[in-house]
Design an enzyme around this catalytic site. Sequence first.
Site, PDB file in Angstrom:
ATOM      1  N   HIS A   1       0.830  -1.061   0.036  1.00 44.53           N
ATOM      2  CA  HIS A   1      -0.164  -0.083  -0.036  1.00 44.53           C
ATOM      3  C   HIS A   1       0.876   1.323   0.054  1.00 44.53           C
ATOM      4  O   HIS A   1       1.046   1.927   1.034  1.00 44.53           O
ATOM      5  CB  HIS A   1      -0.941  -0.175   1.292  1.00 44.53           C
ATOM      6  CG  HIS A   1      -2.238  -0.667   1.103  1.00 44.53           C
ATOM      7  ND1 HIS A   1      -3.057  -0.171   0.028  1.00 44.53           N
ATOM      8  CD2 HIS A   1      -2.569  -1.754   1.463  1.00 44.53           C
ATOM      9  CE1 HIS A   1      -4.172  -1.144   0.117  1.00 44.53           C
ATOM     10  NE2 HIS A   1      -3.986  -2.109   0.864  1.00 44.53           N
TER      11      HIS A   1
ATOM     12  N   ASP B   1      -4.975   2.098   2.065  1.00 47.30           N
ATOM     13  CA  ASP B   1      -5.231   1.414   3.287  1.00 47.30           C
ATOM     14  C   ASP B   1      -5.823   2.356   4.253  1.00 47.30           C
ATOM     15  O   ASP B   1      -6.814   2.322   4.941  1.00 47.30           O
ATOM     16  CB  ASP B   1      -4.153   0.704   3.781  1.00 47.30           C
ATOM     17  CG  ASP B   1      -2.958   1.376   3.909  1.00 47.30           C
ATOM     18  OD1 ASP B   1      -2.503   2.490   2.896  1.00 47.30           O
ATOM     19  OD2 ASP B   1      -1.865   1.054   4.670  1.00 47.30           O
TER      20      ASP B   1
ATOM     21  N   HIS C   1      12.120  -1.634 -25.003  1.00 47.70           N
ATOM     22  CA  HIS C   1      12.797  -3.102 -25.399  1.00 47.70           C
ATOM     23  C   HIS C   1      13.093  -3.337 -26.729  1.00 47.70           C
ATOM     24  O   HIS C   1      12.327  -3.391 -27.743  1.00 47.70           O
ATOM     25  CB  HIS C   1      11.810  -4.108 -24.549  1.00 47.70           C
ATOM     26  CG  HIS C   1      11.576  -4.132 -23.334  1.00 47.70           C
ATOM     27  ND1 HIS C   1      12.126  -4.117 -22.093  1.00 47.70           N
ATOM     28  CD2 HIS C   1      10.365  -3.276 -23.057  1.00 47.70           C
ATOM     29  CE1 HIS C   1      11.324  -3.765 -21.093  1.00 47.70           C
ATOM     30  NE2 HIS C   1      10.360  -3.331 -21.532  1.00 47.70           N
TER      31      HIS C   1
ATOM     32  N   TYR D   1      -7.418   7.994 -17.902  1.00 49.82           N
ATOM     33  CA  TYR D   1      -8.143   8.709 -16.993  1.00 49.82           C
ATOM     34  C   TYR D   1      -8.312  10.055 -17.614  1.00 49.82           C
ATOM     35  O   TYR D   1      -7.309  10.535 -17.742  1.00 49.82           O
ATOM     36  CB  TYR D   1      -7.760   8.676 -15.417  1.00 49.82           C
ATOM     37  CG  TYR D   1      -7.657   7.457 -14.777  1.00 49.82           C
ATOM     38  CD1 TYR D   1      -8.604   6.360 -15.143  1.00 49.82           C
ATOM     39  CD2 TYR D   1      -6.731   6.923 -13.838  1.00 49.82           C
ATOM     40  CE1 TYR D   1      -8.568   5.066 -14.603  1.00 49.82           C
ATOM     41  CE2 TYR D   1      -6.691   5.848 -13.179  1.00 49.82           C
ATOM     42  CZ  TYR D   1      -7.760   5.079 -13.560  1.00 49.82           C
ATOM     43  OH  TYR D   1      -7.642   3.622 -12.926  1.00 49.82           O
TER      44      TYR D   1
ATOM     45  N   GLU E   1      -0.068   7.960  10.902  1.00 46.74           N
ATOM     46  CA  GLU E   1      -1.312   7.321  11.062  1.00 46.74           C
ATOM     47  C   GLU E   1      -2.286   8.116  11.937  1.00 46.74           C
ATOM     48  O   GLU E   1      -3.452   8.083  11.994  1.00 46.74           O
ATOM     49  CB  GLU E   1      -1.366   5.907  11.830  1.00 46.74           C
ATOM     50  CG  GLU E   1      -0.708   4.755  10.998  1.00 46.74           C
ATOM     51  CD  GLU E   1      -0.661   3.706  11.629  1.00 46.74           C
ATOM     52  OE1 GLU E   1      -0.255   3.430  12.987  1.00 46.74           O
ATOM     53  OE2 GLU E   1      -0.651   2.399  11.234  1.00 46.74           O
TER      54      GLU E   1
END
Length: 398
Positions: A98, A103, A242, A298, A375
């Site tokens: 994450h 999360d 590549h 997007y 947190e």
Amino acid sequence: MSIRDDAAALQGDLVQLRRALHREPELGLQLPRTQEKVLAALDGWGLEISTGTSLSSVTAVLRGARPGPTVLLRGDMDALPVSERTGLDFAAPADRMHACGHDLHTAMLAGSAQLLSSRADQLSGDVVFMFQPGEEGFDGAGKMLAEGVLDATGTRPVAAYALHVISQQLPAGVFAARRGPFLAAADTVRVKVRGAGGHGSMPHQALDPIPAACEMVLALQTMVTRRIDIHDPVVVTVGALHAGTQDNVIPDEAYFEATVRSYSPRAHARVKDGFIRTVRGVASAHGLSVDIDYAELYPVTINDDRETEFAADTVAEVCGPRHWAWQDRPGAGSEDFSRVIAEVPGAMIALGATPADVDPDKAPMNHSPLAVFDESVLADGAALYAELAVRRLALPSL
């Protein structure tokens, strides 16, 4: 007690949920273990819950005591294919992480569902909690829209909000956004240059795709500086190239991939046209053929002016003016929440989560294997989600 006080009381539970999610990150659209944890966190709060059919989404609806409009709150849940190197005692053990803070988003949104459920008797209207997989390149938002998330209550939302934590730049607990373009549109382009292989000592008897591919990479940068308005910028980055297997063998093909970022429909159309014309032109000049897969991923994330100002006022009133910062320019990242706020007015808001003992200008950025998030912002985010919903439902129109 205030929403903010109640959110602070939930901090321990939010940390526990966040760490459980962090230990078991999942990628893409199918997140069964993540979905299971979210469903457990929402259990018992009187929510109408449905899950996705083509992806492991969770849509939870909270019905207010009185009729009124709908507000949507979104949190994304998926991780990245990054091997974690944070050294945290709850670090993910596998080759996924994450690293973008989803999360935290999931835990904050679950916390807001609890905060708002305990106040359902005060709400005039409904709240949709959109727990979304597949933000990291899988268009999970688009798929949830196709499955009807905007119609979950029977009434289209009058507003939609999303938070996104940042592991650098902003101090922990500071929210930031801007009116208008907030994040870029993102396209992914895959190019295969087709030639004819041969011996490296006799290139005149082959059609070497490698110099042509290299020339394309450089020509694309020149195209940007000469065809795109500097006041409406775009970014073209070739991140993969590549070709070949051995020093004296000219291969049949060369391949590269690029990401393209833009901030307006006009710039998007111009860079797409310029990219394709440049690559085809170089290929033709070398007598080669080329296959181009130009995928529009997007669109631009465009914050509604009034909804963004409403969010700024809410932060100032709830947390204090020093907890809000206006961004002077959009970020170059992209987000599929753009699809939601293209349908209904809304805003995406950044939340600083730089650890207190780290310089925000030097901290590892989102997507880094070293990214660490403070947190302490979990309660802040849960409280803001809830406050935005409560206050916006009381204002059916802005």
